[in-house]
Design an enzyme around this catalytic site. Structure first.
Site, PDB file in Angstrom:
ATOM      1  N   ASN A  92     -72.627 -63.617  35.425  1.00 46.00           N
ATOM      2  CA  ASN A  92     -71.926 -62.351  35.696  1.00 46.00           C
ATOM      3  C   ASN A  92     -72.906 -61.228  35.978  1.00 46.00           C
ATOM      4  OD1 ASN A  92     -69.383 -63.413  35.318  1.00 46.00           O
ATOM      5  ND2 ASN A  92     -69.506 -63.122  33.103  1.00 46.00           N
ATOM      6  N   LYS A  93     -73.963 -61.188  35.154  1.00 44.63           N
ATOM      7  CA  LYS A  93     -74.967 -60.134  35.342  1.00 44.63           C
ATOM      8  C   LYS A  93     -75.662 -60.303  36.689  1.00 44.63           C
ATOM      9  CE  LYS A  93     -76.205 -59.364  30.491  1.00 44.63           C
ATOM     10  NZ  LYS A  93     -77.297 -59.449  29.514  1.00 44.63           N
ATOM     11  N   ASP A 105     -81.537 -55.729  28.060  1.00 52.20           N
ATOM     12  CA  ASP A 105     -80.957 -55.903  26.729  1.00 52.20           C
ATOM     13  C   ASP A 105     -80.037 -54.709  26.479  1.00 52.20           C
ATOM     14  OD1 ASP A 105     -80.492 -57.341  24.439  1.00 52.20           O
ATOM     15  OD2 ASP A 105     -82.155 -56.487  23.325  1.00 52.20           O
ATOM     16  N   GLY A 156     -67.417 -58.515  24.262  1.00 54.43           N
ATOM     17  CA  GLY A 156     -68.123 -57.776  23.204  1.00 54.43           C
ATOM     18  C   GLY A 156     -67.220 -56.771  22.510  1.00 54.43           C
ATOM     19  N   TYR A 157     -67.660 -55.529  22.461  1.00 54.32           N
ATOM     20  CA  TYR A 157     -66.961 -54.469  21.743  1.00 54.32           C
ATOM     21  C   TYR A 157     -66.021 -53.656  22.647  1.00 54.32           C
ATOM     22  CZ  TYR A 157     -70.555 -55.494  18.266  1.00 54.32           C
ATOM     23  OH  TYR A 157     -71.377 -56.121  17.358  1.00 54.32           O
TER      24      TYR A 157
HETATM   25  P1  IMP Z   1     -76.602 -58.200  26.148  1.00 55.12           P
HETATM   26  O1  IMP Z   1     -77.964 -57.733  25.826  1.00 55.12           O
HETATM   27  O2  IMP Z   1     -76.118 -57.667  27.465  1.00 55.12           O
HETATM   28  O3  IMP Z   1     -76.437 -59.677  26.039  1.00 55.12           O
HETATM   29  O4  IMP Z   1     -75.647 -57.531  25.055  1.00 55.12           O
HETATM   30  C1  IMP Z   1     -75.783 -57.793  23.662  1.00 55.12           C
HETATM   31  C2  IMP Z   1     -74.461 -57.569  22.955  1.00 55.12           C
HETATM   32  O5  IMP Z   1     -74.096 -56.179  23.034  1.00 55.12           O
HETATM   33  C3  IMP Z   1     -73.281 -58.322  23.542  1.00 55.12           C
HETATM   34  O6  IMP Z   1     -73.172 -59.616  23.006  1.00 55.12           O
HETATM   35  C4  IMP Z   1     -72.105 -57.433  23.143  1.00 55.12           C
HETATM   36  O7  IMP Z   1     -71.738 -57.700  21.819  1.00 55.12           O
HETATM   37  C5  IMP Z   1     -72.694 -56.043  23.206  1.00 55.12           C
HETATM   38  N1  IMP Z   1     -72.469 -55.437  24.542  1.00 55.12           N
HETATM   39  C6  IMP Z   1     -73.408 -55.210  25.504  1.00 55.12           C
HETATM   40  N2  IMP Z   1     -72.859 -54.636  26.594  1.00 55.12           N
HETATM   41  C7  IMP Z   1     -71.547 -54.507  26.307  1.00 55.12           C
HETATM   42  C8  IMP Z   1     -70.431 -53.994  27.046  1.00 55.12           C
HETATM   43  O8  IMP Z   1     -70.521 -53.527  28.196  1.00 55.12           O
HETATM   44  N3  IMP Z   1     -69.233 -54.047  26.431  1.00 55.12           N
HETATM   45  C9  IMP Z   1     -69.047 -54.536  25.175  1.00 55.12           C
HETATM   46  N4  IMP Z   1     -70.039 -55.034  24.452  1.00 55.12           N
HETATM   47  C10 IMP Z   1     -71.288 -55.020  25.000  1.00 55.12           C
END
Ligand code: IMP
Length: 197
Positions: free
Chosen positions: A11-12, A68, A149-150
């Site tokens: 997705n990213k 991150d 996520g949140y």
């Molecule tokens: P990552 O570094 O993008 O993998 O994000 C780490 C964690 O932060 C994810 O597993 C989510 O719990 C939270 N997170 C990061 N970005 C988002 C977002 O856009 N929406 C909701 N949760 C997020």
């Protein structure tokens, strides 16, 4: 020019391919046949993003970026922050993380929070960090089914206008992308790439 995005997250990758000029060929860890899940051992988002970019740059000698992200909640002193994915344990379960967050926020007046994303880029001449922040607040019960996520407990400030109060899980991905901390960091990074080119 070839550039590596140090992630396995499709997705990213799709999101960033839409934003970066076609002069750049984006390679992912899968394209490099890099199976290792690079462990995020640092205590800051900056540290983890840099650690991932540096590992791949040193191993493959390709200009590399990594990201991150985390949710920083004011009343919890910036937690879960860098530990957002594993806030409720190493299972990395979104529902458990949300339940723990709501429990820890119970009775707190200040529900302000922000998503923060850091992108680290390394090549032979540069070591750069790009940051994106989206401010908002945490509601008391999850709402909406989109996102991850949140998202279901976070209302971005931009959606507090008049009586419109939507969580990130109640708005389309296109609209979330316009406001998200990730897109803000990506846009700064893309601007840098365009200027550098
Ligand atoms: P990552 O570094 O993008 O993998 O994000 C780490 C964690 O932060 C994810 O597993 C989510 O719990 C939270 N997170 C990061 N970005 C988002 C977002 O856009 N929406 C909701 N949760 C997020």
């Amino acid at each position: 020019m070839r550039i590596c995005f140090a992630t396995h997250n499709k997705n990213k990758v799709n999101e960033i391919k839409k934003l970066i000029s076609s002069e750049y060929t984006i390679l992912t860890l899968d394209d490099l046949n890099e199976k290792k899940e690079i462990e995020e051992t640092e205590e800051t988002l900056e540290g983890n993003a840099f650690l991932k970019a540096e590992y791949i740059f040193n191993k493959y000698n390709i200009p590399t970026f990594a990201d991150d992200s985390g949710l920083e909640v004011t009343a919890l002193g910036g937690k879960p922050g860098v530990y957002s994915a594993r806030y409720a344990g190493i299972k990395k379960n979104d529902k458990d993380n949300i339940n723990l967050l709501l429990k820890n926020l119970k009775g707190k007046q200040d529900r302000s929070a922000q998503f923060k994303t850091v992108i680290a880029f390394i090549d032979n001449n540069n070591q750069k960090l790009f940051q994106g922040i989206t401010k908002g607040h945490i509601i008391e019960k999850p709402r909406g089914t989109k996102g991850f996520g949140y998202d279901s407990v976070f209302i971005p400030d931009q959606f507090l206008i008049d009586d419109i109060q939507k969580t990130f899980a109640e708005i389309d991905i296109e609209n979330k992308n316009k406001l998200s901390s990730r897109s803000k960091a990506v846009n700064k990074f893309v601007l840098f790439l365009n200027i550098m080119n």
